[in-house]
Design a protein around this motif. Structure first.
Motif, PDB file in Angstrom:
ATOM      1  N   GLY A   1     -12.931   3.448  -6.774  1.00 12.77           N
ATOM      2  CA  GLY A   1     -13.318   4.174  -5.558  1.00 12.77           C
ATOM      3  C   GLY A   1     -12.377   3.969  -4.395  1.00 12.77           C
ATOM      4  N   ALA A   2     -11.205   3.390  -4.652  1.00 12.78           N
ATOM      5  CA  ALA A   2     -10.221   3.174  -3.578  1.00 12.78           C
ATOM      6  C   ALA A   2      -9.784   4.508  -2.965  1.00 12.78           C
ATOM      7  CB  ALA A   2      -9.006   2.431  -4.135  1.00 12.78           C
ATOM      8  N   LYS A   3      -9.345   4.439  -1.711  1.00 12.28           N
ATOM      9  CA  LYS A   3      -8.851   5.650  -1.027  1.00 12.28           C
ATOM     10  C   LYS A   3      -7.416   5.973  -1.421  1.00 12.28           C
ATOM     11  CE  LYS A   3     -11.835   4.856   2.923  1.00 12.28           C
ATOM     12  NZ  LYS A   3     -11.920   4.190   4.226  1.00 12.28           N
ATOM     13  N   GLY A   4      -6.666   4.931  -1.748  1.00  8.41           N
ATOM     14  CA  GLY A   4      -5.280   5.186  -2.133  1.00  8.41           C
ATOM     15  C   GLY A   4      -4.478   3.901  -2.195  1.00  8.41           C
ATOM     16  N   CYS A   5      -3.209   4.079  -2.496  1.00  9.82           N
ATOM     17  CA  CYS A   5      -2.309   2.945  -2.660  1.00  9.82           C
ATOM     18  C   CYS A   5      -1.053   3.217  -1.833  1.00  9.82           C
ATOM     19  CB  CYS A   5      -1.970   2.798  -4.137  1.00  9.82           C
ATOM     20  SG  CYS A   5      -1.011   1.331  -4.530  1.00  9.82           S
ATOM     21  N   VAL A   6      -0.516   2.176  -1.241  1.00 10.94           N
ATOM     22  CA  VAL A   6       0.687   2.312  -0.419  1.00 10.94           C
ATOM     23  C   VAL A   6       1.710   1.276  -0.865  1.00 10.94           C
ATOM     24  CG1 VAL A   6      -0.595   3.207   1.570  1.00 10.94           C
ATOM     25  CG2 VAL A   6      -0.206   0.751   1.350  1.00 10.94           C
ATOM     26  N   LEU A   7       2.951   1.493  -0.474  1.00 13.23           N
ATOM     27  CA  LEU A   7       3.984   0.523  -0.834  1.00 13.23           C
ATOM     28  C   LEU A   7       5.239   0.739  -0.009  1.00 13.23           C
ATOM     29  CD1 LEU A   7       6.373   2.110  -2.603  1.00 13.23           C
ATOM     30  CD2 LEU A   7       4.605   2.052  -4.335  1.00 13.23           C
ATOM     31  N   ILE A   8       6.079  -0.273  -0.068  1.00 15.90           N
ATOM     32  CA  ILE A   8       7.420  -0.161   0.473  1.00 15.90           C
ATOM     33  C   ILE A   8       8.366  -0.306  -0.710  1.00 15.90           C
ATOM     34  CG2 ILE A   8       9.149  -1.335   1.871  1.00 15.90           C
ATOM     35  CD1 ILE A   8       6.774  -2.157   3.666  1.00 15.90           C
ATOM     36  N   GLY A   9       9.196   0.686  -0.928  1.00 13.73           N
ATOM     37  CA  GLY A   9      10.089   0.609  -2.075  1.00 13.73           C
ATOM     38  C   GLY A   9      10.987   1.822  -2.165  1.00 13.73           C
ATOM     39  N   ASP A  10      11.774   1.826  -3.231  1.00 13.43           N
ATOM     40  CA  ASP A  10      12.743   2.891  -3.445  1.00 13.43           C
ATOM     41  C   ASP A  10      12.031   4.170  -3.888  1.00 13.43           C
ATOM     42  OD1 ASP A  10      14.759   4.557  -4.281  1.00 13.43           O
ATOM     43  OD2 ASP A  10      15.928   2.944  -5.207  1.00 13.43           O
ATOM     44  N   PRO A  11      12.117   5.254  -3.089  1.00 11.06           N
ATOM     45  CA  PRO A  11      11.425   6.495  -3.469  1.00 11.06           C
ATOM     46  C   PRO A  11      11.903   7.052  -4.805  1.00 11.06           C
ATOM     47  CG  PRO A  11      12.695   6.783  -1.423  1.00 11.06           C
ATOM     48  CD  PRO A  11      12.838   5.355  -1.822  1.00 11.06           C
ATOM     49  N   ALA A  12      13.147   6.743  -5.185  1.00 15.54           N
ATOM     50  CA  ALA A  12      13.671   7.257  -6.458  1.00 15.54           C
ATOM     51  C   ALA A  12      12.864   6.720  -7.638  1.00 15.54           C
ATOM     52  CB  ALA A  12      15.138   6.864  -6.601  1.00 15.54           C
ATOM     53  N   TYR A  13      12.316   5.514  -7.481  1.00 14.85           N
ATOM     54  CA  TYR A  13      11.506   4.953  -8.569  1.00 14.85           C
ATOM     55  C   TYR A  13      10.042   5.380  -8.447  1.00 14.85           C
ATOM     56  CZ  TYR A  13       9.419   1.698 -11.859  1.00 14.85           C
ATOM     57  OH  TYR A  13       8.710   1.163 -12.911  1.00 14.85           O
TER      58      TYR A  13
END
Ligand code: COA
Length: 166
Positions: free
Chosen positions: A110-122
């Protein structure tokens, strides 16, 4: 060889530490904080999802997800990472399998979403996008990415669990 993804179990801690160190050591952006961050999240009860990949009886990869605050919203959002695959086992789909399973678990919870800091290419391949609504300190927007599970967007400053800032 078949790869099984399963939750972290007691006794996995040292190998998770060792493989995280080995995976991040060659990365120029790494400050060596990744393994202590995982231990800190575990000690704080902030390791919301911690999965290992097992191949031939050996742990070959790991991914962690922990709660994040977005703007004033502290419920329902999770941060992805660190994620590591033993260097000689990389590029065999293990990282993708870990990330996809973790995202499926979060979505089902039921999470709203996931976030991250990283390389968009991956991370693009998993559906992560940078829409400019989310920010992290003064990092360029393209590295700050979100994957929404519902209609609510991730808007505001992103703040990781305390273990990321020790
Ligand atoms: C990132 C990581 C977990 C991916 O695991 P993996 O098992 O090698 O990933 P997969 O096999 O599922 O996917 C491999 C693909 O991702 C690509 N990839 C891996 N890291 C990438 C990066 N930083 N940027 C762009 N693409 C990347 C590979 O080129 C490969 O693409 P291809 O299949 O088109 O050749 C692994 O490379 C790793 O442990 N890296 C060191 C630690 C790290 O950088 N973690 C992420 C920090 S943001």
């Amino acid at each position: 060889m078949a790869v099984i993804i399963r939750p972290e179990q007691p006794g996995d801690e040292q190998i998770i530490h060792d493989l995280t160190v080995a995976a991040f050591e060659p990365m120029s952006f790494s400050d060596g904080s990744e393994a202590p961050i995982i231990a800190g999240l575990r000690n704080d009860g902030d390791l919301s999802v911690s999965l290992v990949a097992v191949s031939g009886g050996n742990i070959v990869g790991h991914v962690a997800f922990s709660p994040v605050t977005i703007g004033a919203e502290s419920h329902g959002w999770y941060g992805l990472g660190p994620v590591s695959v033993w260097p000689e086992k990389q590029r065999q789909g293990i990282g993708s399998a870990l990330i996809n399973e973790g995202l499926a678990i979060l979505r089902a919870s039921g999470a709203k979403g996931c976030v991250l800091i990283g390389d968009p290419a991956y991370y693009r391949r998993f559906g992560f996008r940078s829409d400019g609504n989310l920010s992290y300190q003064d990092l360029p927007a393209q590295y700050v990415q979100s994957l929404l599970f519902g209609s609510e967007s991730a808007t505001g400053q992103m703040k990781f669990s305390p273990a990321f800032n020790r």
